[in-house]
Motif scaffolding. Structure first.
Motif, short mmCIF file in Angstrom:
data_model
loop_
_atom_site.label_atom_id
_atom_site.label_comp_id
_atom_site.label_asym_id
_atom_site.label_seq_id
_atom_site.Cartn_x
_atom_site.Cartn_y
_atom_site.Cartn_z
N VAL A 8 54.95 47.13 66.99
CA VAL A 8 54.15 46.25 66.14
C VAL A 8 53.13 47.11 65.40
CG1 VAL A 8 52.65 44.22 66.07
CG2 VAL A 8 54.40 44.41 67.87
N VAL A 9 53.19 47.08 64.07
CA VAL A 9 52.25 47.86 63.26
C VAL A 9 51.25 46.87 62.66
CG1 VAL A 9 51.95 49.50 61.38
CG2 VAL A 9 54.04 49.55 62.76
N SER A 10 50.04 46.89 63.20
CA SER A 10 48.99 45.93 62.88
C SER A 10 47.92 46.62 62.04
CB SER A 10 48.40 45.41 64.20
OG SER A 10 47.38 44.48 64.00
N ALA A 11 47.58 46.04 60.91
CA ALA A 11 46.56 46.66 60.06
C ALA A 11 45.22 46.72 60.79
CB ALA A 11 46.41 45.87 58.76
N HIS A 12 44.83 45.59 61.38
CA HIS A 12 43.53 45.49 62.04
C HIS A 12 43.72 45.11 63.50
CE1 HIS A 12 43.10 44.40 57.70
NE2 HIS A 12 42.24 45.41 57.78
N SER A 13 42.67 45.24 64.27
CA SER A 13 42.81 45.11 65.72
C SER A 13 43.05 43.69 66.21
CB SER A 13 41.58 45.69 66.42
OG SER A 13 40.42 44.96 66.07
N CYS A 38 47.23 49.66 66.18
CA CYS A 38 46.17 49.08 65.36
C CYS A 38 45.64 50.19 64.46
CB CYS A 38 45.05 48.51 66.23
SG CYS A 38 45.55 47.16 67.32
N LEU A 39 45.97 50.13 63.19
CA LEU A 39 45.60 51.21 62.30
C LEU A 39 44.10 51.22 62.00
CD1 LEU A 39 48.61 51.01 59.85
CD2 LEU A 39 48.26 52.68 61.66
N SER A 40 43.48 50.04 62.08
CA SER A 40 42.04 49.90 61.83
C SER A 40 41.46 48.94 62.84
CB SER A 40 41.82 49.36 60.41
OG SER A 40 40.50 48.86 60.25
N TYR A 41 40.17 49.04 63.06
CA TYR A 41 39.49 48.08 63.93
C TYR A 41 39.15 46.78 63.20
CZ TYR A 41 38.76 51.84 67.33
OH TYR A 41 38.94 52.84 68.25
N GLU A 66 37.59 47.14 69.84
CA GLU A 66 38.59 47.74 70.72
C GLU A 66 38.61 47.05 72.08
OE1 GLU A 66 39.74 52.02 72.79
OE2 GLU A 66 38.75 52.02 70.82
N LYS A 67 37.45 46.72 72.58
CA LYS A 67 37.37 46.03 73.87
C LYS A 67 38.11 44.70 73.81
CE LYS A 67 33.31 46.18 75.64
NZ LYS A 67 31.88 45.87 75.89
N ALA A 79 52.51 47.21 76.73
CA ALA A 79 52.59 48.43 77.54
C ALA A 79 51.76 49.56 76.95
CB ALA A 79 54.05 48.87 77.66
N ASP A 80 51.65 49.58 75.62
CA ASP A 80 50.97 50.70 74.96
C ASP A 80 50.28 50.18 73.71
OD1 ASP A 80 50.20 53.21 73.99
OD2 ASP A 80 52.15 53.58 73.03
N ILE A 81 48.95 50.25 73.68
CA ILE A 81 48.21 49.90 72.47
C ILE A 81 47.45 51.12 72.00
CG2 ILE A 81 46.25 48.93 73.79
CD1 ILE A 81 45.94 46.94 71.37
N GLN A 82 47.53 51.39 70.70
CA GLN A 82 46.92 52.58 70.12
C GLN A 82 45.97 52.18 68.99
OE1 GLN A 82 49.95 55.45 68.96
NE2 GLN A 82 51.25 54.91 70.72
N PHE A 83 44.85 52.88 68.90
CA PHE A 83 43.85 52.63 67.87
C PHE A 83 43.71 53.90 67.03
CE2 PHE A 83 43.00 49.91 71.46
CZ PHE A 83 42.81 48.66 70.88
N TRP A 84 44.09 53.82 65.76
CA TRP A 84 44.13 55.02 64.94
C TRP A 84 42.88 55.20 64.08
CZ3 TRP A 84 49.79 56.11 62.96
CH2 TRP A 84 50.64 56.22 64.07
#
Length: 239
Positions: A8-13, A38-41, A66-67, A79-84
């Motif tokens: 899942v490619v999400s623009a915001h969180s 999540c490419l942006s918060y 992020e929280k 399983a895996d969430i990433q914040f870029w």
């Protein structure tokens, strides 16, 4: 048995929660490894409630966003969430980030991809991200890109629902029954405290898509999500 994965490619969180939380929870419950990027918060344009607090700073907004997103991801079984942290309003989709996404495609080989609509006159970050995600998918399929790696196959891409679909030329052609996992999605929605004004809105959206799904099937469906497929479905039977 090979582990089933999806991306899942999400623009915001928060986007992955409102728009694809049901699909995420449904597949996670079936043993899929769901990766959310999540490419942006959404720290500038989608955090008004936080900015109304005295003494708020950009860094504090990011921490809170992020929280919230991590709590929502846990509720959905991600399983895996990433914040870029690529910025917000506007998002800065750098070349380094592009190749990072290409590498991720090749690392996890998702069976399907969820991302934003092709148009959104209210939020230009969203169509920029879907173009970014699909361009990275194409590069990950190229045999000449890092030829020592296994190339990506052809995972279908589904575009999740924008906030105002009629204004974004978005028309669902896939309706997903998320009734069995609705409580998980609602719990994830309630993690997004910075955007409490959207909780009931996206509950109504889920009820509407559920009603449409029930009408287009012989099933009893209460909650649903709509998606727009980018590519033709390849099937072995029409039954």
């Amino acid at each position: 048995m090979t582990e089933k994965t999806a991306l899942v490619v999400s623009a915001h969180s928060a986007d992955f929660v409102w728009r694809a939380g049901g699909a995420i929870a449904l597949h996670a419950a079936r043993g899929w490894k769901m990766t959310v990027v999540c490419l942006s918060y959404g720290e500038r344009g989608e955090s008004a409630k936080l900015w109304r607090q005295p003494g708020m700073t950009l860094d504090r907004v990011k921490v809170e966003r992020e929280k919230e997103a991590r709590a929502a991801a846990e509720a959905l079984g991600v399983a895996d969430i990433q914040f870029w942290d690529l910025g917000d309003y506007p998002i800065d989709l750098t070349q380094d980030a592009f190749y990072r996404l290409v590498d991720l495609y090749r690392a996890i080989h998702p069976a399907f991809v969820l991302t934003h609509s092709k148009e959104d006159i209210y939020n230009h970050d969203h169509p920029a991200v879907t173009d970014f995600a699909q361009h990275a998918r194409i590069t990950a399929q190229a045999h000449g890109h890092n030829p020592h790696q296994k190339v990506l196959g052809a995972p279908p891409v589904f575009l999740f629902e924008p906030h105002q679909p009629e204004q974004c030329n978005w028309k669902p052609d896939v309706l997903l029954d998320i009734t069995p996992v609705w409580e998980k999605k609602r719990a994830a929605i309630e993690c997004m405290a910075g955007q409490e004004h959207l909780w009931e809105y996206y509950t109504r959206v889920a009820l509407q898509r559920g009603a449409q799904a029930a009408r287009n099937s012989d099933k009893k469906i209460t909650y649903g999500e709509g998606y727009q497929a980018v590519f033709p479905h390849v099937v072995e039977s029409l039954a």
